[in-house]
Every structure is written in structure tokens, then in C-alpha cells.
Write an enzyme that holds these catalytic residues in place. Sequence first.
Site, short mmCIF file in Angstrom:
data_model
loop_
_atom_site.label_atom_id
_atom_site.label_comp_id
_atom_site.label_asym_id
_atom_site.label_seq_id
_atom_site.Cartn_x
_atom_site.Cartn_y
_atom_site.Cartn_z
N GLY A 23 0.95 -1.22 -0.10
CA GLY A 23 -0.09 0.07 0.00
C GLY A 23 0.85 1.24 -0.05
N TYR A 25 -0.58 4.58 0.08
CA TYR A 25 -1.09 5.79 0.64
C TYR A 25 -0.38 6.43 1.93
CZ TYR A 25 -4.10 9.44 2.72
OH TYR A 25 -4.58 10.65 3.27
N ASP A 51 -0.01 -0.83 -4.87
CA ASP A 51 -1.34 -0.17 -5.07
C ASP A 51 -1.17 1.16 -4.66
OD1 ASP A 51 -4.26 -0.86 -4.95
OD2 ASP A 51 -3.79 0.67 -3.22
N TYR A 56 -3.92 9.96 -4.25
CA TYR A 56 -3.01 9.81 -3.31
C TYR A 56 -1.87 10.93 -3.66
CZ TYR A 56 -4.72 5.03 -2.03
OH TYR A 56 -5.38 4.00 -2.07
N LYS A 85 -6.06 3.75 -9.66
CA LYS A 85 -7.62 3.90 -9.48
C LYS A 85 -8.10 5.12 -10.02
CE LYS A 85 -6.96 1.82 -4.94
NZ LYS A 85 -5.63 2.24 -4.33
N HIS A 118 -12.42 3.82 -8.19
CA HIS A 118 -12.11 3.88 -6.64
C HIS A 118 -13.16 3.65 -5.65
CE1 HIS A 118 -8.61 6.04 -4.20
NE2 HIS A 118 -9.27 5.16 -3.44
N TYR A 217 -7.81 -4.03 1.85
CA TYR A 217 -6.99 -2.84 2.41
C TYR A 217 -7.14 -2.36 3.72
CZ TYR A 217 -11.08 0.51 1.65
OH TYR A 217 -12.43 1.30 1.66
N SER A 218 -6.54 -1.76 4.44
CA SER A 218 -6.55 -1.55 5.87
C SER A 218 -6.77 -2.74 6.80
CB SER A 218 -7.70 -0.79 6.45
OG SER A 218 -7.66 0.52 5.60
N SER A 222 -5.82 0.18 9.04
CA SER A 222 -5.88 1.49 8.47
C SER A 222 -4.63 2.34 9.05
CB SER A 222 -6.95 2.16 8.58
OG SER A 222 -7.07 3.12 9.68
N PHE A 273 6.12 2.20 5.23
CA PHE A 273 7.29 2.95 4.48
C PHE A 273 8.64 2.73 5.52
CE2 PHE A 273 4.68 6.35 2.14
CZ PHE A 273 4.30 5.60 1.31
N SER A 274 8.44 1.75 6.47
CA SER A 274 9.66 1.38 6.95
C SER A 274 10.23 0.18 6.96
CB SER A 274 9.26 1.31 8.71
OG SER A 274 9.61 0.04 9.13
N ASN A 281 6.56 -7.57 7.10
CA ASN A 281 5.06 -7.95 6.59
C ASN A 281 5.28 -8.92 5.14
OD1 ASN A 281 4.18 -5.96 8.40
ND2 ASN A 281 3.74 -4.46 7.09
P1 NDP Z 1 -2.74 -0.45 6.75
O1 NDP Z 1 -3.93 -1.23 7.61
O2 NDP Z 1 -1.90 -1.23 5.91
O3 NDP Z 1 -1.84 0.29 7.98
C1 NDP Z 1 -0.82 0.92 7.67
C2 NDP Z 1 -0.24 1.43 8.96
O4 NDP Z 1 0.14 0.44 9.81
C3 NDP Z 1 0.66 2.46 8.88
O5 NDP Z 1 0.55 3.56 9.75
C4 NDP Z 1 1.89 1.76 9.13
O6 NDP Z 1 2.82 2.40 9.49
C5 NDP Z 1 1.45 0.83 10.05
N1 NDP Z 1 2.28 -0.58 10.00
C6 NDP Z 1 2.55 -1.33 8.68
N2 NDP Z 1 3.33 -2.43 9.06
C7 NDP Z 1 3.35 -2.41 10.41
C8 NDP Z 1 3.73 -3.47 11.35
N3 NDP Z 1 4.38 -4.63 10.85
N4 NDP Z 1 3.63 -3.43 12.69
C9 NDP Z 1 2.93 -2.21 12.98
N5 NDP Z 1 2.36 -1.18 12.34
C10 NDP Z 1 2.45 -1.45 10.98
O7 NDP Z 1 -3.32 0.90 6.00
P2 NDP Z 1 -4.18 1.36 4.65
O8 NDP Z 1 -5.37 1.99 5.24
O9 NDP Z 1 -3.02 2.51 4.32
O10 NDP Z 1 -4.16 0.31 3.72
C11 NDP Z 1 -3.18 -0.16 2.84
C12 NDP Z 1 -3.51 0.13 1.53
O11 NDP Z 1 -4.65 0.11 0.85
C13 NDP Z 1 -3.21 1.66 1.30
O12 NDP Z 1 -1.91 2.20 1.52
C14 NDP Z 1 -3.69 1.95 -0.29
O13 NDP Z 1 -2.91 1.69 -1.06
C15 NDP Z 1 -5.00 1.11 -0.11
N6 NDP Z 1 -6.38 1.79 0.31
C16 NDP Z 1 -7.25 1.70 -0.50
C17 NDP Z 1 -8.44 2.37 -0.39
C18 NDP Z 1 -9.66 2.40 -1.25
O14 NDP Z 1 -10.69 3.06 -1.08
N7 NDP Z 1 -9.42 1.58 -2.43
C19 NDP Z 1 -8.71 2.65 0.98
C20 NDP Z 1 -7.57 2.77 1.98
C21 NDP Z 1 -6.43 2.10 1.44
P3 NDP Z 1 4.45 2.69 9.08
O15 NDP Z 1 4.33 3.07 7.60
O16 NDP Z 1 5.22 3.55 9.87
O17 NDP Z 1 5.07 1.26 9.13
#
Ligand code: NDP
Length: 324
Positions: A23, A25, A51, A56, A85, A118, A217-218, A222, A273-274, A281
Site C-alpha cells: 500500500g 497511501y 497499490d 494519493y 484507481k 475508486h 485494504y486496511s 488502517s 514505509f519502514s 510484513n
Molecule cells: P494498513 O492497514 O496497511 O496500515 C498502515 C499502517 O500500519 C501504517 O501506519 C504503518 O506505519 C503501520 N504498519 C505497517 N506495518 C506494520 C507492522 N508490521 N507493525 C505495526 N504497524 C505497521 O493501512 P491502509 O489503510 O493504508 O491500507 C493499505 C493500502 O490500501 C493503502 O496504502 C492503499 O494503497 C490501499 N487503500 C485503498 C483504499 C480504497 O478506497 N480502495 C482505502 C484505503 C487504503 P509505517 O508506515 O510507519 O510502518
Amino acid sequence: MALTTDTRITLSDGNRMPIIGLGTYASPDVARSIGEEATKVAIEMGYRHIDCAHIYGNEVEIGRAIRSKIADGTVKREDIFYTGKLWCSFFSPELVRQGLEISLKDLQLDYIDLFIMHWPFSIKPTGSEDPSDPDKPIVYDNVDFCSTWEALEACKDAGLVKSIGVSNFNRRQLERLLSKPGLKYKPVCNQVECHVYLNQSKLQEYCKSKDIVLVAYSVLGSHRDKNWVDLSTPVLLEDSVLASVAAKYKRTPAAVAMRFVLQKGIVVLAKSFSPARLKQNFGVFDFVLTPEDIKTLNGLDKNLHYGPFKEMKEHPEYPFHDEY
Ligand code: NDP
């Protein structure tokens, strides 16, 4: 068959989608260069499914990351599965191709692997593409998504996209699209919010019966960006049941949250992004949850949408008034 990092799901049009995707976003206060670097690192680690979306605001950087990994020989273009999207202000049939071409130009790619609507509802173009921009209120529009779909079919025929699909559609909306007179291509997927608090079992069953792949997603609860998510909602990764299952396997709650969705046969998107979390993951393929633990996690479902896009709830095509 055991799931691996290389597992791909065959879509109804024959294209193959990697079961785990990155992801991309991030809220606007995160520097775009961070996502660009993370995408490069992810591709080096083996991620092949990326994705993203026009809305975004980062397709320039994500496209640059992909192209740099092609240029240095890490991957070939055909190894990458890129999802873009179509934003809701491009739903008028005459704007669909334009919306796609903006993405292609930003990405500097010749084609997109998967292009999805979307949301099912349309909004009027206002000049600002950012729906969280308070100075540009969202104005509903009433373009029928079936006519948008025909324009998307034409984009596929023109070779600009390999596959077309939808996102955030409910069952009724999928049924309407599938029964559209003259339908040429079925949506290959429905990308929806899906996690232990919203496990989408009914929507999954329906989609499976129609050969539509569910993409989640999420999954980790999220991004919790305050522009989109009500911050009084529970933090998924702090759930005590999830934590106790994770402890059993000596894994993190995040790993268990992802396995739960993967083992249902649903494609998982996870944003990080880490580098350390990207690695963690991508490493969820070395353990398997038992049917009893899946059952326990199924018990956490509470139909919670972290990103309900409430600003659209009066729109006739708002998808979340229906049960699923
Ligand atoms: P996620 O559920 O993937 O969660 C992302 C968050 O979790 C970030 O803050 C990230 O922080 C943290 N994280 C990631 N890996 C870990 C880990 N192993 N342990 C603890 N925390 C973690 O969030 P999204 O809602 O962003 O969903 C993923 C993707 O889905 C989006 O980026 C987008 O591409 C898509 N999406 C699509 C939508 C739609 O309407 N079609 C709506 C929403 C999302 P950090 O980066 O600091 O690791």
C-alpha cells in the site's frame, strides 16, 4: 497449496495478481520521497504488487521508484503488478481515459496492470482533487457507474490497462454491473476494507461465486489519518485477542492480522514505509494459523469501517448502507 511470497491469483481475464501488495497511501504531511524510497526497498525485498491511486498525489514518485528498479535490472516491467484507481471526479465517460492518461503520464509507464473505479459514486470535478480539502467541498454528481465502466472497457481494448476492476462496491452494485446489458469485461476484483473487525465473509462468498477476487485494504487497522478515520475507533493492532493469538505463534499482531486475511484466499495490501516493517510484513509466509485460531479471530468481527467516507453518505450510490 501453501502460500508463498510468489503466490499469484489468476484473475477472470487470465492476468495474475500477487497475493501480497504494498500500500502506498500516506497523509499529505509525509514527504513523497519517503514513499519513493520505501517502494524501491520493497521491490528489492521481493514485493511485486504495488497499490496506488491518482488521489494519493504520489504517482510521480511511486512511478519513479518502479522505473528505477526496472532500470537497474532488479525487475522487468512484466514482473510488476501496478494497481491505479480512477478518482470519482473522472467518472463521466468522456473523462475516463483522461483520468487514466494523467496516471500514466505521472507514472511514466506505458500501461497499468489493474485500473479500478475508486468508489461507486461520482463527484463533480472542482479543480482540487483532494476530498479532505475544506476549501473545496465535495459536490455530488450522478454519473451511472455502468457508463464509466464502458469507458474503462475501451481503455482495456486500447491496451492502456491489462485488467479492470472496482473498489468499495457492495453486492447490489456488483450485481448491477454484472447484469449491465452488453457487458464486455467483468470486474476482475473488488478492493475493499477487510480485517479482523470487518471480515467481509458475505461479500467474499458472493464475489467468489462470480469469480471476482477480493482485495483487502486496511488489514492492519488502517493508516489512521485523521482526515479519513475517526480516531475514537479501537486500534486494531492493540486488540487483546489478536495479541494472545500472536503470542502463541511468537509473531506480532500485524503478522497474524495479515495471515488471517491471506488464509481466507483474499489478496492483502499492507502499507509500510519502514524497511523493518516491510520486511516483517513480507515474512508472513512461514507460519499457518489453525482453523481454531481462525475461528477465534472470526469472532472479532464488528462490522467496523475505519474509512467509511461519511461525507458521501447521502449519495444514492453510497455503498455502506447495505449490510454488505
Ligand atoms: P494498513 O492497514 O496497511 O496500515 C498502515 C499502517 O500500519 C501504517 O501506519 C504503518 O506505519 C503501520 N504498519 C505497517 N506495518 C506494520 C507492522 N508490521 N507493525 C505495526 N504497524 C505497521 O493501512 P491502509 O489503510 O493504508 O491500507 C493499505 C493500502 O490500501 C493503502 O496504502 C492503499 O494503497 C490501499 N487503500 C485503498 C483504499 C480504497 O478506497 N480502495 C482505502 C484505503 C487504503 P509505517 O508506515 O510507519 O510502518
